[in-house]
Enzyme design. Structure first.
Site, PDB file in Angstrom:
ATOM      1  N   GLU A   1       0.799  -1.219   0.000  1.00  0.00           N
ATOM      2  CA  GLU A   1       0.000   0.000   0.000  1.00  0.00           C
ATOM      3  C   GLU A   1       0.839   1.281   0.000  1.00  0.00           C
ATOM      4  O   GLU A   1       0.814   2.062   0.956  1.00  0.00           O
ATOM      5  CB  GLU A   1      -0.965   0.012   1.191  1.00  0.00           C
ATOM      6  CG  GLU A   1      -1.945  -1.138   1.202  1.00  0.00           C
ATOM      7  CD  GLU A   1      -3.011  -1.025   2.284  1.00  0.00           C
ATOM      8  OE1 GLU A   1      -3.923  -1.863   2.269  1.00  0.00           O
ATOM      9  OE2 GLU A   1      -2.927  -0.102   3.127  1.00  0.00           O
TER      10      GLU A   1
ATOM     11  N   GLU B   1      -5.486  -8.436   0.928  1.00  0.00           N
ATOM     12  CA  GLU B   1      -6.184  -8.071   2.173  1.00  0.00           C
ATOM     13  C   GLU B   1      -7.645  -7.829   1.862  1.00  0.00           C
ATOM     14  O   GLU B   1      -7.981  -7.216   0.855  1.00  0.00           O
ATOM     15  CB  GLU B   1      -5.620  -6.791   2.816  1.00  0.00           C
ATOM     16  CG  GLU B   1      -4.245  -6.918   3.414  1.00  0.00           C
ATOM     17  CD  GLU B   1      -3.767  -5.621   4.069  1.00  0.00           C
ATOM     18  OE1 GLU B   1      -4.616  -4.791   4.454  1.00  0.00           O
ATOM     19  OE2 GLU B   1      -2.544  -5.443   4.187  1.00  0.00           O
TER      20      GLU B   1
END
Length: 449
Positions: free
Chosen positions: A172, A354
């Site tokens: 991320e 995720e």
């Protein structure tokens, strides 16, 4: 619901589809002063008054540093195919140029234990815990940090090689760069438009520099990068441009350089005063081929233009939300995956690295009945299956998170785990969502035998 239900013809039932659970080092390990580890930017940030809810920190977290053996047993007993973890950079290189054998040994034991139990190992090199000594030199605002990351990737991959099944360079970069260096709500707490974009470029450069190193040292492993992404929808037809730009800055800015070798024009144009210095050859490095792309998905955005022409997100009060306040919108995961598939030519396979929900979970009579999370996983697994049926190549799904942990600026008030953690006793208890996950995986393995 005691087990997630997949359609008989679901691609998720295929034996090669990977199911896993995920964690990250700072969120679970603790032991911040043990085993030769030195401070990360999150250790420093947590000590800034008001930076983290309740003044929480990761000093102990889930004490995985001491309890890793029982945690690996718990992971294996869930029946997952893979465990996604991250390595703490300051545990490996506690000082610039200094290798810490204790740190390598800590992760060696975890990797060996996973493989002994038939669990594949997905390792993230950078899940936001930059060594403080590098931040003292500017952190990701300093171009040199990209080269320091490549040195770190060399150390890790030279030691572990193909023992790590799948390498991830960055997790991320949107969050690490924008929340950390643009808006200041994550470590290191810097606020500045130009700083956010500069940090993002240096992170992607670090990814690009690391890729050939990883391939050389672990030629049989897979290598890639993980992006968080939220699809955006216009509030009204006249807001379509707002939604398009929200996606451009939210994830195209990070994905386009890797997958297309360029930054999206609309962001370069709108943020022209804040563009980083991009040297000749940078984008060639960043766009080195990857074996896979990881996608982290939690919710969507609904966007509109306000009276000043700025783009704002619009709350959806009638929708169901998780405890953290994020709308539950599984269709968004299907839409996101299809949009990515359509945008990028020669797109490598994707993993959902995720996906999960925060709950206000309570342990009662030895149980955690987390019905909302259980529904969340069911509907989002169906969303992944729907994307595959539309031609998207998705090869795995990781539940976030294995267990309740330090949830960054939210501290310990947000519980994302499928396993409940009592932070006073460190007792782990499988929530109903974990039991349903285990039952599904058990049934799937029986069917595929």
């Amino acid at each position: 619901m005691n087990s997630y239900q997949l359609a008989e013809d679901s691609k998720l039932n295929q034996p090669e589809f990977v199911f896993g659970v995920a964690t990250s080092s700072y969120q679970i390990e603790g032991g911040v002063n043990l085993g030769g580890r030195t401070a990360s930017i999150w250790d420093t940030f947590c000590r800034q008054p008001g930076a983290v809810d309740n003044g929480d920190n990761g000093d102990v977290a889930c004490d995985h540093f001491h309890l890793w053996q029982q945690d690996i047993d718990m992971i294996a007993d869930l029946g997952v195919d893979a465990y996604r973890l991250s390595i703490a950079w300051p545990r490996i290189l506690p000082r610039d140029g200094e290798l810490n054998p204790q740190g390598l040994n800590f992760y060696q034991q975890i990797i060996d234990a996973c493989h002994a139990r038939g669990v594949k190992v997905f390792v993230t090199l950078y899940h936001w815990d930059l060594p403080q000594y590098l931040q003292d030199k500017g952190g990701w605002l300093n171009r040199e940090t990209a080269y320091k990351f490549a040195e770190y990737a060399e150390v890790v991959s030279a030691h572990f090689g193909d023992q790590i099944d799948v390498y991830t360079t960055l997790n991320e970069p949107f969050v690490a760069a924008f929340l950390g260096y643009r808006w200041g709500v994550h470590a290191p707490g810097i606020k500045g438009e130009r700083e956010g974009f500069l940090a993002s470029h240096h992170m992607l450069l670090g990814h690009g520099l690391a890729m050939p190193i990883l391939r050389r040292n672990a030629p049989n492993a897979k290598h890639g990068i993980v992006f968080n992404a939220s699809p955006s929808y216009p509030l009204t037809p006249s807001d379509q441009g707002a939604a398009d730009y929200s996606e451009a800055e939210g994830y195209h800015w990070f994905m386009d350089p890797v997958l297309k070798g360029e930054y999206p024009f609309e962001v370069v144009e709108r943020q022209s005063d804040n563009m980083p210095m991009i040297l000749a050859g940078d984008l060639d490095l960043i766009s080195a081929p990857v074996d896979y792309v990881g996608i982290n998905y939690y919710t969507r955005h609904v966007c509109r233009y306000n009276e000043n022409g700025d783009i704002v997100n619009v709350e959806q009060p009638s929708a169901e939300h998780t405890y953290i306040g994020w709308e539950i919108y599984p269709q968004g995961l299907t839409d996101l995956l299809v949009r990515i598939h359509q945008r990028y030519e020669d797109l490598p396979p994707m993993y959902i690295t995720e996906n999960g929900a925060a709950g206000n979970d309570e342990l009662k009579n030895g149980e955690v009945v987390d019905q909302q999370r259980t529904r969340y996983f069911q509907t989002h697994l169906e969303a992944v299956d729907n994307a595959i049926r539309q031609g998207v190549d998705i090869q795995g799904y990781f539940a976030w998170s294995l267990m309740d942990n330090f949830e960054w600026a939210f501290g310990y008030c947000q519980r994302f785990g499928i396993v409940h953690v009592d932070y006073q006793t460190q007792k782990r208890t499988l929530k109903h969502s974990a039991i349903a996950y285990r039952n599904m995986l058990l049934a799937r393995k029986q069917e595929n035998q």
